[in-house]
Structures are given as C-alpha cells and as structure tokens.
Design a protein around this motif. Structure first.
Motif, short mmCIF file in Angstrom:
data_model
loop_
_atom_site.label_atom_id
_atom_site.label_comp_id
_atom_site.label_asym_id
_atom_site.label_seq_id
_atom_site.Cartn_x
_atom_site.Cartn_y
_atom_site.Cartn_z
N ALA A 107 1.06 -1.20 0.13
CA ALA A 107 0.08 -0.04 0.11
C ALA A 107 0.98 1.23 -0.10
O ALA A 107 0.52 2.05 -0.75
CB ALA A 107 -0.91 0.03 1.28
N ASN A 108 1.87 1.33 0.89
CA ASN A 108 2.93 2.33 0.94
C ASN A 108 3.51 2.61 -0.44
O ASN A 108 3.71 3.80 -0.99
CB ASN A 108 3.77 2.34 1.92
CG ASN A 108 4.67 3.36 2.06
OD1 ASN A 108 4.34 4.35 2.14
ND2 ASN A 108 5.95 2.92 2.27
N SER A 109 4.07 1.49 -1.16
CA SER A 109 4.82 1.46 -2.45
C SER A 109 3.70 2.09 -3.69
O SER A 109 4.07 3.16 -4.26
CB SER A 109 5.05 -0.01 -2.72
OG SER A 109 6.02 -0.36 -1.73
N LYS A 110 2.38 1.72 -3.50
CA LYS A 110 1.32 2.28 -4.34
C LYS A 110 1.14 3.72 -4.08
O LYS A 110 1.17 4.67 -4.89
CB LYS A 110 -0.04 1.56 -4.42
CG LYS A 110 0.56 0.28 -5.13
CD LYS A 110 -1.00 -0.50 -4.92
CE LYS A 110 -0.91 -1.81 -5.49
NZ LYS A 110 -2.14 -2.75 -5.46
N ARG A 111 1.21 4.03 -2.86
CA ARG A 111 0.96 5.78 -2.50
C ARG A 111 2.21 6.55 -2.99
O ARG A 111 2.02 7.39 -3.48
CB ARG A 111 0.91 5.63 -0.97
CG ARG A 111 0.31 6.91 -0.47
CD ARG A 111 -0.01 6.58 1.04
NE ARG A 111 -0.56 7.99 1.59
CZ ARG A 111 -0.29 8.26 2.89
NH1 ARG A 111 0.06 7.30 3.74
NH2 ARG A 111 -0.81 9.37 3.49
N VAL A 112 3.39 6.10 -2.55
CA VAL A 112 4.73 6.71 -3.17
C VAL A 112 4.58 7.02 -4.45
O VAL A 112 5.03 7.69 -5.27
CB VAL A 112 5.71 6.22 -2.45
CG1 VAL A 112 7.15 6.84 -2.87
CG2 VAL A 112 5.59 6.24 -1.06
N ALA A 113 4.28 5.66 -5.44
CA ALA A 113 4.48 5.54 -6.69
C ALA A 113 3.32 6.69 -7.38
O ALA A 113 3.84 7.22 -8.46
CB ALA A 113 4.32 4.32 -7.30
N SER A 114 2.39 6.70 -6.91
CA SER A 114 1.32 7.82 -7.26
C SER A 114 1.82 9.19 -6.82
O SER A 114 1.50 10.00 -8.07
CB SER A 114 -0.13 7.57 -6.39
OG SER A 114 -0.94 8.42 -6.68
N LEU A 115 2.41 9.39 -5.97
CA LEU A 115 2.94 10.71 -5.77
C LEU A 115 4.08 11.11 -6.68
O LEU A 115 4.18 12.16 -7.35
CB LEU A 115 3.52 10.69 -4.35
CG LEU A 115 2.38 10.87 -3.11
CD1 LEU A 115 3.10 10.91 -1.81
CD2 LEU A 115 1.70 12.09 -3.30
N PHE A 116 4.91 10.18 -6.96
CA PHE A 116 5.82 10.23 -8.07
C PHE A 116 5.26 10.46 -9.23
O PHE A 116 5.87 11.56 -10.00
CB PHE A 116 6.97 8.81 -8.11
CG PHE A 116 7.94 8.83 -8.90
CD1 PHE A 116 9.13 9.85 -8.68
CD2 PHE A 116 8.04 8.43 -10.21
CE1 PHE A 116 10.24 10.04 -9.36
CE2 PHE A 116 9.30 8.38 -10.92
CZ PHE A 116 10.41 9.16 -10.67
N ARG A 117 4.35 9.90 -9.75
CA ARG A 117 3.78 10.02 -11.24
C ARG A 117 3.10 11.48 -11.35
O ARG A 117 3.19 12.17 -12.14
CB ARG A 117 2.81 9.05 -11.64
CG ARG A 117 3.12 7.75 -11.86
CD ARG A 117 2.24 6.80 -12.29
NE ARG A 117 1.31 6.43 -11.53
CZ ARG A 117 1.00 5.57 -10.70
NH1 ARG A 117 2.09 4.71 -10.51
NH2 ARG A 117 0.22 5.37 -9.81
N GLN A 118 2.29 11.72 -10.01
CA GLN A 118 1.87 13.17 -10.04
C GLN A 118 2.81 14.22 -9.99
O GLN A 118 2.59 15.24 -10.68
CB GLN A 118 1.01 13.49 -8.40
CG GLN A 118 -0.19 12.40 -8.61
CD GLN A 118 -0.82 12.84 -7.18
OE1 GLN A 118 -0.56 13.40 -6.35
NE2 GLN A 118 -1.87 12.15 -7.05
N ALA A 119 4.05 13.95 -9.52
CA ALA A 119 5.22 14.96 -9.38
C ALA A 119 5.92 15.27 -10.98
O ALA A 119 6.15 16.18 -11.62
CB ALA A 119 6.24 14.86 -8.62
N LEU A 120 6.08 13.96 -11.56
CA LEU A 120 6.25 13.91 -13.11
C LEU A 120 5.27 14.91 -13.82
O LEU A 120 5.61 15.64 -15.01
CB LEU A 120 6.57 12.54 -13.41
CG LEU A 120 7.73 11.74 -13.04
CD1 LEU A 120 7.83 10.34 -13.46
CD2 LEU A 120 8.84 12.49 -12.94
N ARG A 121 4.05 14.45 -13.68
CA ARG A 121 2.87 15.18 -14.57
C ARG A 121 2.93 16.68 -14.29
O ARG A 121 2.78 17.54 -15.20
CB ARG A 121 1.72 14.57 -14.17
CG ARG A 121 1.36 13.38 -15.13
CD ARG A 121 -0.03 12.92 -14.86
NE ARG A 121 -0.18 11.68 -14.39
CZ ARG A 121 -0.46 11.11 -13.40
NH1 ARG A 121 -0.93 11.72 -12.71
NH2 ARG A 121 -0.36 9.86 -13.18
#
Length: 107
Positions: A11-25
């Motif tokens: 769950a934490n990995s998915k949350r951090v990956a989502s933040l990373f994608r948002q940062a890239l966008r």
C-alpha cells in the motif's frame, strides 16, 4: 482515526508511486521544452531516492504530507491534457452518427 501506513508495504509503495507520477506530470505541465523537463525529472527522482530508506511510520507520514502539499502548491493552472482524453481538444470531436431511419416519420 486511521493508523499510519507501515513502511515497505504494498500500500505504501503504491502511494509513493502515485505521488511520483503526479510529480512527473506536474513537472511536464510546467516545462515548455524537453530538456527542462528532463532536468526536473532528475531532481524529482533524486528527492524520492533520498527518502527511500525511511523506516519510521510517523516520519514517513510527514514526508508524504509535505510532498502532497508541495504538489498542491506547484499544480499548474492549465495542465496538459492528451487530446483524445476527456477535456482534450479532440475529445468527442467526431461523434458517430446515429443509425436510425433515413426519413423520419411513420409512413
């Protein structure tokens, strides 16, 4: 009250990956040239890598909240939307014609 997400869980990995994608966008929305975008992505990756080994759940929550705040602060007012996606310039441009009777009316 929800308990904090423990580090190194799926769950934490998915949350951090989502933040990373948002940062890239967000970086993509703000840059006009690919070179500038690429430099920003390298900086973003370095910031995420710096916090890769955080073990304390409370510290992890603080970092995630700070990241979400930074993303909200840097959100672009007119983000890039892919043309064929909802809200894009080509979305539903050529709506299929309804296939009903050619001559309306009851004959």
């Amino acid at each position: 009250m929800s308990s904090p997400i423990l580090p190194f869980t799926e769950a934490n990995s998915k949350r951090v990956a989502s933040l990373f994608r948002q940062a890239l966008r967000t970086a993509f929305d703000s840059s006009l040239k690919f070179d500038a975008y690429r430099k920003e992505t390298i900086k973003i990756r370095a910031q995420f890598e710096a916090n890769k080994t955080v073990n304390d759940p409370s510290e992890l929550e603080k970092i995630i909240q700070a990241t979400q705040g930074k993303l909200a602060e840097w959100k672009h007012p007119d983000p890039y939307i892919t043309p064929c996606r909802p809200g894009g310039t080509k979305y539903q441009r050529n709506i299929p014609v309804e296939r009903g009777p050619l001559v309306p009316g009851d004959w």
